[in-house]
Motif scaffolding. Structure first.
Motif, short mmCIF file in Angstrom:
data_model
loop_
_atom_site.label_atom_id
_atom_site.label_comp_id
_atom_site.label_asym_id
_atom_site.label_seq_id
_atom_site.Cartn_x
_atom_site.Cartn_y
_atom_site.Cartn_z
N ARG A 50 -11.39 23.27 -32.51
CA ARG A 50 -11.57 23.26 -33.96
C ARG A 50 -10.24 23.08 -34.69
O ARG A 50 -10.20 22.55 -35.81
CB ARG A 50 -12.27 24.55 -34.43
N ALA A 51 -9.16 23.54 -34.05
CA ALA A 51 -7.83 23.38 -34.63
C ALA A 51 -7.25 22.00 -34.34
O ALA A 51 -6.08 21.74 -34.66
CB ALA A 51 -6.90 24.46 -34.10
N GLY A 52 -8.06 21.11 -33.76
CA GLY A 52 -7.62 19.74 -33.51
C GLY A 52 -6.82 19.55 -32.24
O GLY A 52 -6.23 18.49 -32.04
N GLY A 53 -6.80 20.57 -31.36
CA GLY A 53 -5.98 20.48 -30.17
C GLY A 53 -6.76 20.29 -28.89
O GLY A 53 -7.99 20.18 -28.89
N THR A 54 -6.01 20.23 -27.80
CA THR A 54 -6.60 20.17 -26.46
C THR A 54 -6.38 21.51 -25.78
O THR A 54 -5.40 22.20 -26.04
CB THR A 54 -5.96 19.07 -25.62
N ALA A 55 -7.30 21.86 -24.88
CA ALA A 55 -7.23 23.14 -24.18
C ALA A 55 -6.90 22.91 -22.71
O ALA A 55 -7.60 22.17 -22.00
CB ALA A 55 -8.57 23.87 -24.30
N THR A 56 -5.82 23.53 -22.25
CA THR A 56 -5.36 23.38 -20.87
C THR A 56 -5.20 24.74 -20.23
O THR A 56 -4.58 25.64 -20.82
CB THR A 56 -4.00 22.63 -20.83
N LEU A 57 -5.73 24.90 -19.03
CA LEU A 57 -5.59 26.17 -18.32
C LEU A 57 -4.18 26.29 -17.76
O LEU A 57 -3.73 25.43 -17.00
CB LEU A 57 -6.61 26.26 -17.19
N ALA A 98 -14.46 23.86 -17.27
CA ALA A 98 -14.57 22.41 -17.48
C ALA A 98 -15.87 22.09 -18.22
O ALA A 98 -15.89 21.24 -19.13
CB ALA A 98 -14.50 21.67 -16.16
N LYS A 99 -16.96 22.75 -17.86
CA LYS A 99 -18.23 22.54 -18.56
C LYS A 99 -18.13 22.99 -20.02
O LYS A 99 -18.83 22.45 -20.89
CB LYS A 99 -19.35 23.31 -17.86
N ASP A 100 -17.27 23.96 -20.27
CA ASP A 100 -17.10 24.47 -21.64
C ASP A 100 -16.15 23.61 -22.47
O ASP A 100 -15.88 23.93 -23.63
CB ASP A 100 -16.58 25.91 -21.61
N GLY A 101 -15.62 22.54 -21.87
CA GLY A 101 -14.79 21.60 -22.63
C GLY A 101 -13.31 21.62 -22.32
O GLY A 101 -12.53 21.00 -23.05
N LEU A 102 -12.88 22.32 -21.26
CA LEU A 102 -11.47 22.34 -20.90
C LEU A 102 -10.96 20.91 -20.73
O LEU A 102 -11.63 20.06 -20.14
CB LEU A 102 -11.27 23.12 -19.61
N ASP A 103 -9.76 20.65 -21.25
CA ASP A 103 -9.19 19.29 -21.20
C ASP A 103 -8.18 19.10 -20.08
O ASP A 103 -8.06 18.00 -19.53
CB ASP A 103 -8.48 18.98 -22.52
N GLY A 104 -7.40 20.14 -19.78
CA GLY A 104 -6.30 19.96 -18.85
C GLY A 104 -6.11 21.13 -17.92
O GLY A 104 -6.67 22.21 -18.11
N LEU A 105 -5.27 20.89 -16.89
CA LEU A 105 -4.97 21.92 -15.90
C LEU A 105 -3.47 21.86 -15.60
O LEU A 105 -2.95 20.81 -15.20
CB LEU A 105 -5.78 21.69 -14.62
N GLU A 106 -2.78 22.98 -15.77
CA GLU A 106 -1.34 23.03 -15.56
C GLU A 106 -1.03 23.21 -14.08
O GLU A 106 -0.42 24.19 -13.66
CB GLU A 106 -0.72 24.15 -16.41
N ALA A 107 -1.41 22.23 -13.29
CA ALA A 107 -1.16 22.29 -11.85
C ALA A 107 0.32 22.11 -11.53
O ALA A 107 0.76 22.44 -10.43
CB ALA A 107 -1.98 21.22 -11.14
N LEU A 108 1.09 21.56 -12.47
CA LEU A 108 2.51 21.30 -12.25
C LEU A 108 3.39 22.39 -12.85
O LEU A 108 4.53 22.15 -13.21
CB LEU A 108 2.89 19.93 -12.84
N HIS A 109 2.86 23.59 -12.97
CA HIS A 109 3.64 24.73 -13.46
C HIS A 109 4.81 25.00 -12.53
O HIS A 109 4.72 24.81 -11.31
CB HIS A 109 2.74 25.97 -13.54
N ALA A 110 5.93 25.43 -13.10
CA ALA A 110 7.16 25.61 -12.34
C ALA A 110 7.01 26.60 -11.17
O ALA A 110 7.72 26.51 -10.18
CB ALA A 110 8.28 26.09 -13.26
#
Length: 278
Positions: free
Chosen positions: A179-186, A203-215
């Motif tokens: 609603r705030a115009g953004g994307t949601a990433t875990l 993902a079914k709830d609309g998740l856009d991204g996954l931070e698999a490349l976290h440091a």
């Protein structure tokens, strides 16, 4: 160099937004997401500093939420800082954080550690109160060697000074970000120990991204979540999760980055959110 996860003194980071942008620019970061915990208060200063340093600012937030009974952190990227509902939500959480901190301080006092709310506020300044601030008090007083020990001994879930927190449902966190115009990433799925079925639900709830490349993710964990991202059509992102040298020793802006093509995909998803009515 695109770093989509960082923190400032607006939440539990060591550096002001202006200082963070200066550090990021010096490290060669070209695009930086400022994703403070449950607040957008630092984004105005960050935007001004980003322009001064020639760095693209990705306005963001990191929301603590729950999927089933597991706490997860969901990054909002490209959010509108002036979105009233987001600001109101952050204000409500600020009150909740204050009350929670008072209870944690009382728990520590019962354990024989004479901590006060004044001590915590002196560390936090104008930031939203969080456990890292209390951890730094314990370190400064010599009761813990570092922030990690403070969490391991006292402040982590189930430890002696732990106090439960308000539980935002993961689905609602995603919807609020959208609603705030953004994307949601875990964020940091490995350290959160997110399982496939939980990720599938998000993902079914609309998740856009996954931070698999976290440091912090090791190669085997990274490969696991890269496969999940492909399976659930999630954009793979990376970020340093930089809080400052005193809070997260050994990290610096740009330690983990997002590939440009993935950044473009995430930006496109944000544009589609902003184009939706309401």
């Amino acid at each position: 160099m695109i770093d989509l996860h960082s923190h400032t003194t607006a939440s539990d980071g060591q550096h002001s937004p202006a200082e963070l942008l200066s550090l990021a620019a010096s490290a060669g970061v070209t695009a930086l997401a400022v994703t403070d915990h449950d607040t957008v208060a630092g984004l105005g200063e960050a935007a001004e500093a980003a322009r001064a340093h020639g760095v693209e600012l990705v306005p963001g937030i990191e929301l603590s939420a729950f999927v089933l009974k597991r706490e997860v952190h969901i990054l909002g990227h490209f959010v509108r800082p002036d979105f009233e509902e987001l600001a109101s939500f952050a204000a409500r959480l600020g009150v909740e954080r204050e009350q929670r901190m008072e209870r944690m301080v009382e728990q520590l006092r019962r354990l024989g550690f004479p901590v006060t709310m004044g001590d915590v506020r002196a560390v936090a300044g104008s930031a939203q109160l969080g456990r890292p601030h209390l951890a730094r008090v314990l370190v400064e007083r010599g009761w813990c060697l570092d922030v990690k020990e403070a969490f391991d001994r006292f402040l982590g879930a189930g430890r002696s000074a732990w106090v439960d927190r308000y539980k935002l449902d993961g689905r609602e966190a995603i919807r609020l970000i959208h609603r705030a115009g953004g994307t949601a990433t875990l964020a940091h799925p490995g350290s959160s120990k997110v399982e496939r079925h939980e990720l599938r639900m998000l993902a079914k709830d609309g998740l856009d991204g996954l931070e698999a490349l976290h440091a912090d993710e090791n190669p085997s964990v990274r490969e696991k979540y890269l496969k999940f991202a492909k399976e659930f059509d999630l954009v793979t992102t990376g970020g340093s999760d930089f809080h400052g040298e005193q809070v997260t020793p050994g990290k610096r802006p740009g330690d983990s980055t997002t590939p440009p093509e993935n950044f473009a995909r995430l930006r496109a998803r944000a544009a589609s959110q902003s184009a939706r009515p309401g």
